[in-house]
Motif scaffolding. Structure first.
Motif, PDB file in Angstrom:
ATOM      1  N   ARG A   1       0.841  -1.195   0.000  1.00  0.00           N
ATOM      2  CA  ARG A   1       0.000   0.000   0.000  1.00  0.00           C
ATOM      3  C   ARG A   1       0.877   1.247   0.000  1.00  0.00           C
ATOM      4  O   ARG A   1       1.980   1.235   0.531  1.00  0.00           O
ATOM      5  N   ASP A   2       0.367   2.330  -0.579  1.00  0.00           N
ATOM      6  CA  ASP A   2       1.099   3.589  -0.635  1.00  0.00           C
ATOM      7  C   ASP A   2       0.879   4.330   0.676  1.00  0.00           C
ATOM      8  O   ASP A   2      -0.011   5.175   0.797  1.00  0.00           O
ATOM      9  N   LEU A   3       1.695   4.013   1.669  1.00  0.00           N
ATOM     10  CA  LEU A   3       1.569   4.585   3.002  1.00  0.00           C
ATOM     11  C   LEU A   3       2.925   5.092   3.468  1.00  0.00           C
ATOM     12  O   LEU A   3       3.972   4.673   2.974  1.00  0.00           O
ATOM     13  N   ARG A   4       2.910   5.979   4.442  1.00  0.00           N
ATOM     14  CA  ARG A   4       4.129   6.534   5.016  1.00  0.00           C
ATOM     15  C   ARG A   4       4.219   6.128   6.485  1.00  0.00           C
ATOM     16  O   ARG A   4       3.275   6.355   7.244  1.00  0.00           O
ATOM     17  N   LEU A   5       5.339   5.554   6.885  1.00  0.00           N
ATOM     18  CA  LEU A   5       5.576   5.151   8.271  1.00  0.00           C
ATOM     19  C   LEU A   5       6.598   6.115   8.857  1.00  0.00           C
ATOM     20  O   LEU A   5       7.757   6.150   8.414  1.00  0.00           O
ATOM     21  N   ILE A   6       6.192   6.910   9.828  1.00  0.00           N
ATOM     22  CA  ILE A   6       6.996   8.028  10.317  1.00  0.00           C
ATOM     23  C   ILE A   6       7.352   7.805  11.789  1.00  0.00           C
ATOM     24  O   ILE A   6       6.463   7.621  12.627  1.00  0.00           O
TER      25      ILE A   6
END
Length: 307
Positions: free
Chosen positions: A251-256
């Motif tokens: 999935r196109d997600l950002r883990l910050i």
């Protein structure tokens, strides 16, 4: 006292029906009825009331139930004392994809000869009751939540502080941040539909929200992590918290990373002090050895979390 009858009594109390208890015990319903009748004669009281939905313990039945469980646990411990290691070690890990499951897989890889029976119970109250009753040998939980002190017969050790990270879609205002602080999350909507009132992770996130002034939203039906992640991926407003073992591949997600401080979820192993299963000792040694390093500075846990 006939322990076979006691086991039948507990099975009926748990199932709420003679027929279902018979299926669990792999006997006929007639056999279940005879055992209960014999136990009632021995005790001189009536243990169940028949209802339209099945069988409900009487006042005497409810009074006898915890002692019946204790008798069965004592029987199991007595048998285990003369045949150590014959029974699989039964451990609750909350869910198959969370950090405790990863810890348990590591133990299995290090001790391939230990037979494991992995279960997934929902909340801490159910898990603690299962440990007390001997239905599981150990469980991974956050220990110390307000109003939920462990029974004296149980003990625990903290085995993992799991760092939380922020998960957003590509259009979220924080999507390009290299890291964020809890203070910077104030005013953003953190969506966590898996939170249910009364469970230990609800207590954790309530403490986190109160400490840093966060808005944690649990509204809406929980259709599982896949549906939640799909919605977050397409939303410019929603974000969620994710542990260090993310489940968002493809999935196109950002883990910050969250820093200054990093909120960590405190996982503890809980077991019964009197449990003599040899593999339980090996599990404790494995987990405490892996977590023997000093806990990192710059982290946050609720003040109720047991160290």
């Amino acid at each position: 006292m006939d322990l076979k009858a006691v086991r039948t009594f507990v099975a009926v109390a748990d199932a709420g029906q003679f027929q279902e208890a018979a299926a669990v015990l792999a006997v006929t319903q007639q056999a279940v009825s005879k055992r209960i009748a014999a136990l009632e004669r021995d005790l001189g009281v009536r243990l169940f009331t028949r209802t339209a939905r099945g069988a409900e313990p009487t006042l005497d039945g409810r009074a006898f139930l915890p002692h019946a469980r204790a008798l069965l646990l004592a029987e199991e411990r007595a048998a285990a004392s003369v045949r150590p290691g014959r029974r699989a070690l039964r451990v609750d890990v909350i869910g198959p994809r969370v950090a405790p499951a990863v810890l348990l897989r590591g133990f299995h890889e290090a001790h391939p000869g230990v037979e494991l029976d992995v279960v997934t119970l929902f909340d801490a109250d159910s898990a603690v009751a299962a440990v007390r009753a001997g239905r599981v040998d150990a469980t991974f939980r956050a220990v110390g939540m307000p109003g939920r002190r462990l029974p004296e017969s149980l003990t625990s050790v903290r085995v993992l502080d799991e760092p939380l990270q922020l998960l957003t879609g590509p259009e979220h205002a924080l999507a390009d941040a290299e890291s964020v602080t809890p203070a910077e999350l104030a005013g953003h909507r953190i969506w966590m539909p898996s939170i249910v009132e009364g469970v230990e992770w609800a207590a954790y996130y309530a403490s986190l929200a109160a400490e840093f002034g966060l808005t944690i939203d649990s509204a809406g039906p929980n259709f599982g992590s896949a549906a939640m992640l799909e919605r977050i991926a397409g939303s410019p407003e929603l974000a969620t918290f994710m542990g260090e073992h993310p489940r968002h591949a493809g999935r196109d997600l950002r883990l910050i990373p969250i820093t200054d401080p990093t909120p960590v979820y405190p996982h503890s192993l809980i077991w019964d002090r009197a449990n003599a299963h040899p593999a339980l000792t090996a599990l404790r040694t494995h987990l405490t050895g892996a977590s023997g390093a000093p806990r990192p500075l710059g982290t946050w846990v609720p003040d109720w979390a047991v160290t």
